[in-house]
Design an enzyme around this catalytic site. Structure first.
Site, short mmCIF file in Angstrom:
data_model
loop_
_atom_site.label_atom_id
_atom_site.label_comp_id
_atom_site.label_asym_id
_atom_site.label_seq_id
_atom_site.Cartn_x
_atom_site.Cartn_y
_atom_site.Cartn_z
N SER A 4 17.60 -22.45 20.73
CA SER A 4 17.36 -23.47 21.76
C SER A 4 15.90 -23.64 22.16
O SER A 4 15.52 -24.69 22.67
CB SER A 4 18.18 -23.18 23.02
OG SER A 4 17.71 -22.04 23.68
N LYS A 40 14.77 -20.34 28.86
CA LYS A 40 14.59 -21.80 28.91
C LYS A 40 13.29 -22.14 29.61
O LYS A 40 12.70 -21.34 30.32
CB LYS A 40 15.74 -22.47 29.68
CG LYS A 40 17.14 -22.15 29.18
CD LYS A 40 17.44 -22.80 27.87
CE LYS A 40 18.87 -22.48 27.45
NZ LYS A 40 19.14 -22.87 26.09
#
Length: 149
Positions: free
Chosen positions: A37, A80
């Site tokens: 990701s 993230k």
């Protein structure tokens, strides 16, 4: 005599062990990334040096890369980038409420993030990435890459 040779080394080990524990629990630690990701910025197997002070002080800024407990499964952690802070209006029209962050992976096509589960409570944030330390040939600072908040 026996006390001197047995207890003194034991106290030294305990003292330095407690110091190391406190350092890695409250100040900084190392995190091994997994998943796609955050590609191309971070790849599986990369090792990050992170710090725990910014999340403890709720000092979050757009562009910071953080490690957070997953809002879907708190026993897992996610890495993230902060895309939005409280008060920001996101492209989908969502306004980030107080005490929350909008987290997104750099690999937009292959990331489960706030675009899927919405704003994330700041209390789930564990640490902020300071630098990538492994693999050694791609070592670099990550904190200077954030944008003003």
């Amino acid at each position: 005599m026996l006390r001197r040779f047995l207890l003194r080394p034991l106290f030294i080990v305990i003292k330095y062990g407690c110091t190391a524990h406190c350092f890695f629990e409250f100040i900084s630690d190392f995190v091994i990334c997994s998943g796609v990701s955050m590609e191309p910025t971070l790849t599986s197997g990369d090792v990050l040096l992170t710090e725990h002070i910014s999340p403890a002080l709720r000092d979050f800024r757009r562009g910071d890369i953080i490690v957070s407990r997953s809002p879907l499964n708190p026993s897992h952690y996610v890495c993230k980038r902060i895309q939005g802070i409280p008060g920001d209006k996101m492209q989908n029209g969502t306004v980030i409420p107080a005490g929350h962050l909008w987290l997104a992976g750099d690999n937009k096509e292959n990331s489960m993030d706030s675009n899927d589960y919405g704003p994330v409570p700041q209390g789930l944030a564990v640490s902020r990435a300071v630098c990538k330390v492994w693999p050694i040939q791609s070592t670099r600072m990550l904190v200077g890459r954030r944008t003003p908040g």
